[in-house]
Design an enzyme around this catalytic site. Structure first.
Site, PDB file in Angstrom:
ATOM      1  N   ALA A   1       0.796  -0.953   0.076  1.00 61.73           N
ATOM      2  CA  ALA A   1       0.428  -0.208  -0.419  1.00 61.73           C
ATOM      3  C   ALA A   1       0.944   1.336   0.107  1.00 61.73           C
ATOM      4  CB  ALA A   1      -1.103   0.289   1.166  1.00 61.73           C
ATOM      5  N   CYS A   2       0.280   1.938  -1.075  1.00 61.46           N
ATOM      6  CA  CYS A   2       1.659   3.244  -0.906  1.00 61.46           C
ATOM      7  C   CYS A   2       0.069   4.703  -0.274  1.00 61.46           C
ATOM      8  CB  CYS A   2       1.713   3.944  -2.000  1.00 61.46           C
ATOM      9  SG  CYS A   2       0.618   3.601  -3.541  1.00 61.46           S
ATOM     10  N   GLY A   3       0.597   6.197  -1.182  1.00 63.15           N
ATOM     11  CA  GLY A   3      -1.160   6.726  -0.696  1.00 63.15           C
ATOM     12  C   GLY A   3      -2.027   6.707  -1.478  1.00 63.15           C
TER      13      GLY A   3
ATOM     14  N   THR B   1      -3.937   4.159  -0.028  1.00 65.09           N
ATOM     15  CA  THR B   1      -4.468   3.821   1.735  1.00 65.09           C
ATOM     16  C   THR B   1      -5.617   4.917   1.594  1.00 65.09           C
ATOM     17  OG1 THR B   1      -2.158   3.623   2.806  1.00 65.09           O
ATOM     18  CG2 THR B   1      -4.087   5.113   4.211  1.00 65.09           C
TER      19      THR B   1
END
Length: 517
Positions: free
Chosen positions: A476-478, A506
């Site tokens: 997961a990233c932004g 996220t």
């Protein structure tokens, strides 16, 4: 630095520019191929074949020594500076050849030409290897050598035609003035430095510990003698240019003795490098598929047959056939030798190894000219050519016996399609998922997927040691699609069997949580 990518496709503009620059480098040598031996005999009245070939000896020695320095200089000061310097050294050469009042001036011009060729040709080779990366190295060298030697042929043909119409000097050398002007301008104002690509490839190979990095002395001896692959390549390069030095100096005289006209000699002088140049479009890429070793050995044997064919021929068509065979054999060898150096040498010392190889290879010009000249004076032109043919065949045997295959073939990839990202709602249903948030600690603290562990993407290799390779992993990233995709690729490369990035990142998870779903 973060935008640096390896490969011909990603660097096509710069690679193509360097191909053009190398064509002008080759053209500088080509302007001598047809007319300098006749100038030696007709204008300076040199009778001994060893004296006629002295310009090749001077050229070969200076080019060989400069090749060695060019690799070290390009590692230390950058490729572009060395390339531009080489063109500056070449600037006086056409004018010296036009107006030389004595043979010593011609020798001085060839010393400058040798220095220039050592700096410019070596550097364009190194820069193309830098840009291409490990996957298409043979194709890259084939394109490089095609441009250089096709230009040699075109220049040899053009100067022969000009000389047949206007005389041996000065008109044929006007072309050289244009070659220098265009080559220098492109190198100074358009070509870009490629050392950043070396750093990028070094990361793929893994940085060498200081204790394992070879010294310049060690690189020299590895390439010269102790490494079976590198030294086999070096001796083959030397013998290849030994027979090229013979062909450069003796073929025009041999053809003249067979009553060929200056126009015919110019055509024959062009056939060999033209075939050599064009064939490299095939042989360079072919070595990426079939390997290096047997293409090199077979190429040396074809060269030997070509020389024998010329010796036995009695007319233009026979000479042309032999010259074409010599060109095909050289094309099989030339780009493949450079690709093999790239296969074996680590990127951190590759330029230096290329410099050592090119030192020995281009000393072949001098050795070939001396050997052919002395033998021709003592026993005649055919005897000198028979001797060179035998040495060329023996070099192929050395490669066949001593060298191993250097091409590293990629491991077969399983024909599976990687799954797409996983939606936030689907992730909620997977209690067994291991969620890795690959953002920075500050971003993680501002909000993250419930139960996620924070391992920034740059520290991924060090932070996943405790996670089982068969776990279901979600990255997961932004907002998804960037760092999470890269992290997923890295994890798959490390052996994780089930990795999917989080669709929308996220942000999508937090939005779903805020809706109470």
């Amino acid at each position: 630095m973060s935008d640096v990518r390896l490969g011909l496709r990603h660097n096509l503009a710069q690679f193509s520019l360097l191909v053009v620059v190398n064509a002008f480098v080759g053209a500088m040598v080509g302007m001598e191929r047809t007319i300098l031996p006749p100038i030696a005999e007709q204008e300076f009245h040199l009778a001994a074949k060893s004296a006629v070939l002295s310009f090749i000896v001077v050229f070969g020695v200076t080019k060989a020594l400069t090749n060695y320095l060019a690799g070290r200089l390009s590692d230390r000061f950058g490729r572009k500076h060395v390339l531009v310097g080489g063109w500056l050294v070449a600037a006086p050469v056409p004018f010296l050849l036009m107006w030389a009042p004595s043979w010593s001036w011609v020798l001085f011009a060839n010393a400058l030409l040798g220095v220039s060729q050592g700096l410019t040709w070596s550097t364009t080779v190194i820069m193309k290897i830098d840009l291409a990366g490990p996957q298409k190295r043979g194709l890259a060298m084939g394109l490089n050598e095609f441009a250089g030697y096709f230009a040699v042929a075109a220049s040899a043909l053009a100067t022969g035609l000009i000389a047949a119409r206007y005389g041996l000097r000065p008109e044929p050398f006007y072309l050289g003035v244009g070659f220098v002007a265009v080559g220098l301008a492109l190198s100074a104002f358009v070509v870009r430095e490629t050392k950043h690509h070396v750093a990028a490839e070094s990361k793929l190979h893994g940085a060498l510990p200081a204790t394992e990095a070879p010294t310049q002395r060690e690189v020299f001896w590895r390439t010269t003698l102790t490494d079976k692959n590198l030294s086999s390549v070096s001796q083959a390069g030397l013998v290849n240019n030994l027979n090229d030095g013979m062909a450069w100096g003796l073929f025009p005289l041999f053809f003249s003795a067979a009553h060929m006209s200056l126009r015919q000699i110019g055509t024959l002088a062009a056939i060999y490098p033209a075939t050599w140049g064009v064939s490299q479009l095939v042989t360079g890429a072919l070595s990426d598929r079939v390997g290096r070793k047997w293409l090199i050995a077979a190429g040396m044997w074809v060269q030997s047959v070509g020389i024998v064919f010329v010796v036995l021929a009695r007319g233009f068509s026979g000479f042309a056939t032999g010259a074409a065979l010599l060109g095909v054999g050289t094309a099989m060898v030339y780009p493949t030798l450079l690709a093999a150096i790239g296969d074996v040498a680590h990127p951190s010392w590759r330029a230096s190894s290329v410099g050592v190889y090119r030192l020995w290879r281009d000393l072949g010009y001098a050795i070939g000219a001396l050997l052919a000249g002395v033998t021709a004076d003592a026993f005649g032109l055919p005897a000198a050519m028979w001797l060179v043919a035998a040495l060329t065949f023996a070099s192929g045997l050395i490669v066949a016996v001593r060298m191993r295959e250097t091409l590293q073939r990629p491991l077969p990839i399983k024909a599976t399609v990687e799954p797409t990202c996983i939606e936030a709602a689907a992730l909620r249903q997977r209690s067994d998922a291991v969620v890795i948030d690959v953002r920075s600690p500050e971003e993680f603290a501002a909000g993250h997927v419930e139960g996620a562990v924070n391992i920034p993407v740059d520290a991924l290799a060090l932070g996943v040691g405790e996670i089982p390779r068969d776990a279901f992993v979600v990255t997961a990233c932004g907002k998804g699609g960037g760092r999470s995709d890269r992290a997923a690729e890295q994890l798959r490369a490390m052996g994780f069997t089930s990795v999917r990035p989080l669709c929308g990142g996220t942000q999508a998870w937090l939005q779903l949580s805020s809706q109470g779903t």
